[in-house]
Design a protein around this motif. Structure first.
Motif, short mmCIF file in Angstrom:
data_model
loop_
_atom_site.label_atom_id
_atom_site.label_comp_id
_atom_site.label_asym_id
_atom_site.label_seq_id
_atom_site.Cartn_x
_atom_site.Cartn_y
_atom_site.Cartn_z
N THR B 88 -74.75 -36.13 -7.94
CA THR B 88 -74.67 -35.10 -7.06
C THR B 88 -75.96 -34.63 -6.46
N GLY B 89 -76.44 -35.27 -5.23
CA GLY B 89 -77.72 -35.10 -4.76
C GLY B 89 -77.96 -33.71 -4.18
N GLN B 90 -79.18 -33.65 -3.91
CA GLN B 90 -79.66 -32.23 -3.33
C GLN B 90 -79.13 -32.02 -2.20
N TYR B 91 -78.93 -33.03 -1.35
CA TYR B 91 -78.19 -33.06 0.02
C TYR B 91 -76.94 -33.50 -0.09
N ALA B 92 -75.83 -32.75 0.28
CA ALA B 92 -74.48 -33.38 -0.09
C ALA B 92 -74.21 -34.69 0.43
#
Lengths: 266, 324
Positions: B88-92
């Protein structure tokens, strides 16, 4: 967690790759449904160009519009369908800059599937272009001798060829830094290819070097092949040449594209 | 169905290096993360947390060094590694133009679920993450918290044994942040290993079983929150007297009993390092005998903030540097 129940696979199979690409194509189609405005180029262009070119050049080149139609409609079909294939580069670039591509990269799926999926979904664009171009031609009075079968075969050829060429634009999409850059370089390639051909004017009216280029230009082969299918219902040398040419372009650029993509991906 | 014996070490990284231009974003990171539990990667903006996670999650190729996920190399066995992780990235990392249902359905299908199973899984996850009502809406209308939840849900489809969460709570309001914390704890209870990055000391302290502190591309400290706190040493005693007149008298008594130096802050707070909590009883008795009335007494453990300051020599102020 029930991970222990699952099988770990070392690599993907061709069957899985095809499956994953089709799922990606499904995603592409949902997006088209959400944002139909991205189809504006493939809907407006065939209508506008058919009217414009037929009435503008018809009298000068063929004496009248009706005689010009069998010459220009295959030309416009080739041009619009190829222009439609440019969008893939821009779309891929925009898509790859979004977070969702990170997820695709982190999934255990074939690296090529996001690309292949986008390219497959683009078939909808080619179908729209083809149908509209022939509809316009029909309304303006064009009646191909080979009838509906000829139209169908010519459409298929144009779509397959453009699909092959779209791998080239996909490559620009993957390597370019911005979507605007993709658009620029793609247009620079597309304009000479489509206009410096036999699409709109007879090649024998052109000066030496231009004539040479127009003759070897694969788009001329495609246009010739389409004309032949429409008027005589036959597949000649040009048909096979354009088909082989398309496959060569696709092979080269699909390898380059996937390589560039995976390098960026991992 | 074969049974997979996974190595007990979830992540083993050696000398990971990533260079962007002439900037060493990650400069020799070593990590050894045991399976099970929550592992926190703590560091300020631009410290190299995201770059490290991206290398571990096969999204970036390391320029040097190697990393193994449950014994599988992130470069050589990337296809296997991708079957073991959720990211799960920093930006969706979800599709903005699609609805939550469509997003989860497509990811499920890509992970090999049949159409029917994918639909069931989608419904299940939407339910679990409280997104059922908003499921059909395009993501454009989602709040930050809803997007993060969907993102996390998407990472859990194939129930990966290792989950990477890159700053899962950055930008969330306190209530949503607490929900996210509970979700993360639940994942671990269910047997997953979670590796999360954070710039919040509080978050690392609350959640993580072990913490690696990263600064300028390097791991500068590693251990349990308690071990890290122990590095800066003792707790401190803080007390206030009811009558300002008594401050100097109180200071004298405290100094005698604790046998250390005592400070008085500008706000009349008396502070002193406390080596042994036992002496507090003696101190309070002595103060009562001297008829000094206290208005407050507290013993403060060292905070991770202090740990950080001690380790890096600079405070954890959010900087304007954007992490690549």
């Amino acid at each position: 967690m029930h991970f222990a129940d699952k099988q770990i696979s070392k690599s993907t199979t061709i069957a899985l790759t095809v499956r994953q690409s089709l799922i990606m194509a499904y995603r592409g189609l949902i997006k088209v449904r959400r944002t139909p405005e991205q189809l504006i180029d493939v809907t407006v262009q065939p209508i506008l160009f058919t009217l414009m070119f037929a009435y503008l050049f018809g009298g000068a080149i063929a004496g009248n519009v009706h005689t010009y139609l069998p010459i220009v409609i295959p030309g416009i079909l080739a041009q619009t369908v190829l222009t439609g294939s440019v969008a893939i580069g821009v779309n891929l670039r925009e898509d790859m800059d979004k977070g969702v591509f990170d997820r695709f990269r982190s999934l255990p799926i074939a690296r090529i599937s996001p690309l292949a999926g986008a390219l497959i979904a683009d078939a909808i664009r080619y179908i729209i272009v083809t149908v509209l171009t022939f509809t316009m031609g029909y309304i303006m009075g064009m009646r191909p001798h080979a009838g509906f079968t000829g139209v169908l075969e010519a459409s298929l050829l144009a779509i397959v060829f453009s699909w092959c060429v779209s791998w080239m634009f996909a490559f620009f999409g993957v390597i370019a830094k911005s979507a605007a850059g993709v658009q620029g370089i793609s247009m620079m390639i597309l304009f000479p290819l489509t206009f410096l051909s036999n699409a709109f004017v007879p090649v024998n009216t052109l000066p030496g070097p231009l004539k040479w280029f127009a003759t070897v230009n694969p788009v001329s082969r495609l246009v010739n092949a389409i004309r032949m299918l429409l008027e005589q219902g036959k597949t000649g040398t040009d048909f096979w040449l354009s088909l082989v040419g398309g496959v060569v372009i696709m092979t080269v650029f699909s390898i380059l594209t996937v390589r560039a993509y995976t390098r960026k991906a991992a | 169905m074969n049974s997979n014996k996974l190595s007990a070490t979830a992540v083993q990284a050696q000398d990971l290096v990533k260079i962007f231009g002439d900037n060493y974003a990650v400069n020799g990171v070593d990590l050894s993360i045991p399976a099970g539990g929550i592992y926190g990667v703590l560091g300020p903006n631009g410290a190299g947390k995201t770059t490290t996670i991206r290398m571990l999650a096969t999204l970036l190729r390391p320029d040097r060094g190697s990393a193994k996920i449950f014994g599988y190399d992130v470069v050589k066995d990337s296809h296997i590694v991708r079957q073991l992780i959720g990211v799960t990235g920093q930006y969706a990392s979800v599709d903005e133009k699609l609805s939550a249902t469509e997003n989860l359905f497509i990811f499920s299908r890509l992970l090999g679920l049949s159409s029917r199973d994918a639909r069931r899984k989608t419904t299940e996850l939407l339910e679990e993450f409280g997104l059922t009502e908003a499921a059909k809406r395009p993501l454009g209308q989602y709040s930050g918290g809803m997007r993060r939840r969907l993102d996390l849900a998407a990472s859990l489809i194939n129930q990966p044994p290792l989950i990477f969460l890159d700053e899962p709570t950055t930008g969330l309001d306190p209530r949503t942040r607490n929900q996210m914390w509970n979700t993360i704890r639940r994942l671990v209870d269910e047997g997953s290993t979670v590796v999360l990055t954070t710039q919040y000391l509080d978050e690392a302290d609350q959640l993580a079983d072990r913490i690696a502190v990263i600064d300028r591309g390097k791991v500068i400290a590693e251990g349990t929150p308690a071990q890290l706190k122990a590095k800066v040493g003792r707790a401190s005693l803080e007390l206030e007297v009811a009558d300002r007149e008594n401050i100097s008298f109180a200071t004298e008594i405290i100094s005698q009993i604790l046998m250390t130096e005592v400070h008085v802050t500008a706000t009349d707070l008396i502070t002193a390092p406390l080596a042994d909590a036992e002496v507090i009883t003696d101190l309070l008795l002595a103060l009562r005998n001297a008829r000094i009335v206290l208005s407050s007494v507290s013993v403060k453990s060292p905070s991770l903030d202090e740990v950080f300051l001690t380790l890096t020599g600079h405070p954890t102020e959010p900087t304007t540097t954007v992490e690549n």
